[in-house]
Design a protein around this motif. Structure first.
Motif, PDB file in Angstrom:
ATOM      1  N   GLU A   2       0.841  -1.185   0.000  1.00 21.57           N
ATOM      2  CA  GLU A   2       0.000   0.000   0.000  1.00 21.57           C
ATOM      3  C   GLU A   2       0.880   1.240   0.000  1.00 21.57           C
ATOM      4  N   THR A   3       0.498   2.196  -0.844  1.00 22.83           N
ATOM      5  CA  THR A   3       1.270   3.426  -0.952  1.00 22.83           C
ATOM      6  C   THR A   3       0.347   4.623  -0.754  1.00 22.83           C
ATOM      7  N   THR A   4       0.977   5.769  -0.516  1.00 16.87           N
ATOM      8  CA  THR A   4       0.228   7.003  -0.335  1.00 16.87           C
ATOM      9  C   THR A   4       1.073   8.183  -0.797  1.00 16.87           C
ATOM     10  N   TYR A   5       0.376   9.283  -1.033  1.00 18.37           N
ATOM     11  CA  TYR A   5       1.045  10.537  -1.373  1.00 18.37           C
ATOM     12  C   TYR A   5       0.935  11.539  -0.225  1.00 18.37           C
ATOM     13  N   ASP A   6       0.330  11.128   0.878  1.00 16.85           N
ATOM     14  CA  ASP A   6       0.148  11.974   2.049  1.00 16.85           C
ATOM     15  C   ASP A   6       1.430  11.947   2.882  1.00 16.85           C
ATOM     16  N   VAL A   7       2.346  12.874   2.584  1.00 16.70           N
ATOM     17  CA  VAL A   7       3.666  12.895   3.216  1.00 16.70           C
ATOM     18  C   VAL A   7       3.993  14.313   3.651  1.00 16.70           C
ATOM     19  N   LYS A   8       4.542  14.431   4.852  1.00 16.75           N
ATOM     20  CA  LYS A   8       5.044  15.714   5.357  1.00 16.75           C
ATOM     21  C   LYS A   8       6.440  15.490   5.908  1.00 16.75           C
ATOM     22  N   VAL A   9       7.383  16.337   5.499  1.00 19.53           N
ATOM     23  CA  VAL A   9       8.762  16.235   5.974  1.00 19.53           C
ATOM     24  C   VAL A   9       9.031  17.460   6.841  1.00 19.53           C
ATOM     25  N   TYR A  10       9.555  17.212   8.050  1.00 17.67           N
ATOM     26  CA  TYR A  10       9.811  18.291   8.996  1.00 17.67           C
ATOM     27  C   TYR A  10      11.293  18.646   9.027  1.00 17.67           C
ATOM     28  N   VAL A  29       4.026   9.790   7.194  1.00 18.83           N
ATOM     29  CA  VAL A  29       3.457   9.156   6.011  1.00 18.83           C
ATOM     30  C   VAL A  29       2.102   8.586   6.402  1.00 18.83           C
ATOM     31  N   ALA A  30       1.054   9.126   5.811  1.00 19.19           N
ATOM     32  CA  ALA A  30      -0.326   8.678   6.069  1.00 19.19           C
ATOM     33  C   ALA A  30      -0.642   8.692   7.565  1.00 19.19           C
ATOM     34  N   GLY A  31      -0.198   9.727   8.252  1.00 20.57           N
ATOM     35  CA  GLY A  31      -0.503   9.874   9.666  1.00 20.57           C
ATOM     36  C   GLY A  31       0.440   9.143  10.611  1.00 20.57           C
ATOM     37  N   LYS A  32       1.351   8.341  10.092  1.00 17.51           N
ATOM     38  CA  LYS A  32       2.294   7.607  10.935  1.00 17.51           C
ATOM     39  C   LYS A  32       3.628   8.341  10.962  1.00 17.51           C
ATOM     40  N   ARG A  33       4.133   8.567  12.162  1.00 18.55           N
ATOM     41  CA  ARG A  33       5.387   9.302  12.323  1.00 18.55           C
ATOM     42  C   ARG A  33       6.593   8.391  12.126  1.00 18.55           C
ATOM     43  N   TRP A  34       7.593   8.937  11.456  1.00 16.34           N
ATOM     44  CA  TRP A  34       8.844   8.229  11.220  1.00 16.34           C
ATOM     45  C   TRP A  34       9.990   9.133  11.618  1.00 16.34           C
ATOM     46  N   ARG A  35      11.099   8.540  12.073  1.00 14.71           N
ATOM     47  CA  ARG A  35      12.299   9.300  12.408  1.00 14.71           C
ATOM     48  C   ARG A  35      13.516   8.440  12.149  1.00 14.71           C
ATOM     49  N   GLU A  36      14.570   9.101  11.691  1.00 17.09           N
ATOM     50  CA  GLU A  36      15.818   8.411  11.381  1.00 17.09           C
ATOM     51  C   GLU A  36      16.967   9.249  11.919  1.00 17.09           C
ATOM     52  N   PRO A  37      17.714   8.735  12.903  1.00 12.52           N
ATOM     53  CA  PRO A  37      18.834   9.507  13.466  1.00 12.52           C
ATOM     54  C   PRO A  37      20.109   9.347  12.646  1.00 12.52           C
ATOM     55  N   PHE A  38      20.915  10.412  12.622  1.00 14.33           N
ATOM     56  CA  PHE A  38      22.191  10.407  11.914  1.00 14.33           C
ATOM     57  C   PHE A  38      23.255  11.033  12.804  1.00 14.33           C
ATOM     58  N   THR A  55       8.940  13.622  -2.807  1.00 19.02           N
ATOM     59  CA  THR A  55       7.609  14.243  -2.745  1.00 19.02           C
ATOM     60  C   THR A  55       7.443  15.249  -3.871  1.00 19.02           C
ATOM     61  N   GLY A  56       8.514  15.958  -4.210  1.00 17.99           N
ATOM     62  CA  GLY A  56       8.459  16.934  -5.299  1.00 17.99           C
ATOM     63  C   GLY A  56       8.222  16.295  -6.658  1.00 17.99           C
ATOM     64  N   LYS A  57       8.747  15.086  -6.838  1.00 19.31           N
ATOM     65  CA  LYS A  57       8.541  14.373  -8.098  1.00 19.31           C
ATOM     66  C   LYS A  57       7.184  13.681  -8.141  1.00 19.31           C
ATOM     67  N   GLY A  58       6.438  13.743  -7.041  1.00 15.36           N
ATOM     68  CA  GLY A  58       5.132  13.091  -7.008  1.00 15.36           C
ATOM     69  C   GLY A  58       5.232  11.594  -6.820  1.00 15.36           C
ATOM     70  N   GLU A  59       6.282  11.155  -6.164  1.00 19.00           N
ATOM     71  CA  GLU A  59       6.502   9.729  -5.949  1.00 19.00           C
ATOM     72  C   GLU A  59       5.691   9.240  -4.753  1.00 19.00           C
ATOM     73  N   ALA A  60       5.155   8.040  -4.864  1.00 21.77           N
ATOM     74  CA  ALA A  60       4.387   7.447  -3.776  1.00 21.77           C
ATOM     75  C   ALA A  60       5.330   6.950  -2.681  1.00 21.77           C
ATOM     76  N   PHE A  61       4.825   6.940  -1.453  1.00 19.20           N
ATOM     77  CA  PHE A  61       5.568   6.420  -0.312  1.00 19.20           C
ATOM     78  C   PHE A  61       4.897   5.136   0.166  1.00 19.20           C
ATOM     79  N   VAL A  62       5.685   4.167   0.560  1.00 22.00           N
ATOM     80  CA  VAL A  62       5.165   2.903   1.085  1.00 22.00           C
ATOM     81  C   VAL A  62       4.764   3.130   2.532  1.00 22.00           C
ATOM     82  N   ILE A  63       3.523   2.826   2.869  1.00 17.28           N
ATOM     83  CA  ILE A  63       3.017   3.078   4.213  1.00 17.28           C
ATOM     84  C   ILE A  63       3.748   2.219   5.240  1.00 17.28           C
ATOM     85  N   ALA A  64       4.046   0.976   4.910  1.00 19.00           N
ATOM     86  CA  ALA A  64       4.660   0.053   5.864  1.00 19.00           C
ATOM     87  C   ALA A  64       6.082   0.447   6.249  1.00 19.00           C
TER      88      ALA A  64
END
Length: 162
Positions: A2-10, A29-38, A55-64
């Motif tokens: 399942e994919t979605t275009y509902d993405v927000k990057v902070y 992504v679709a209401g689920k928060r993600w974080r990646e430390p560096f 997101t700018g290219k209109g690419e879908a994100f995998v919800i899982a």
């Protein structure tokens, strides 16, 4: 998948600890928060820019996974069911009868556990039989009856990616 275009990057979150500083990229992504430390700000900015570029290219994100479809590795395209069937086919000639039976039983239980949803349209004993007797038996698989083939196709569609 399942994919979605509902993405927000902070913006990047900076944490200054006693021993080191970490930089965390956060996105939703679709209401689920993600974080990646560096460890460095450059790595964090690079990863964040990849997310923004997708997101700018209109690419879908995998919800899982929370990642763009382009970030999916080639191995992720293989499902557990396909992997298990290929494993049985590769080992079949070297195994004796009891080993084949034990592997089929083990892979049956594991495959049922790794399904996206419970097979409610099929009886549980029929699903186990289809997997044990037909899917994980290299010699018998081509001769599977229609009802078993229908079950195996459903299992293949609903198996999780490896």
């Amino acid at each position: 998948m399942e994919t979605t275009y509902d993405v927000k990057v902070y913006k990047i979150l900076t944490y200054k600890g006693a021993r080191k500083t970490t930089y965390t990229v956060r996105w939703v992504v679709a209401g689920k928060r993600w974080r990646e430390p560096f460890d460095t700000v450059a790595l964090a900015e690079g990863f964040r820019s990849e997310l923004i570029r997708a997101t700018g290219k209109g690419e879908a994100f995998v919800i899982a996974t929370g990642l763009p479809v382009s970030h999916r590795s080639k191995s992720a395209a293989m499902t557990w069911y396909k992997f298990a069937v290929e494993f049985v086919d590769a080992r079949w000639a070297q195994l004796g009868g009891n080993s084949r039976k034990n592997i089929a039983k083990t892979l049956t239980a594991t495959t049922i556990a790794l399904l996206r949803a419970k097979p409610t349209q099929f009886a549980p004993p029929a699903v186990r039989t289809a997997l044990r007797e037909w899917a994980f038996n290299t010699n018998r698989r081509p001769d599977a009856p229609r009802d078993m083939v229908a079950i195996l196709r459903w299992v293949e569609r609903n198996s999780l990616p490896v």
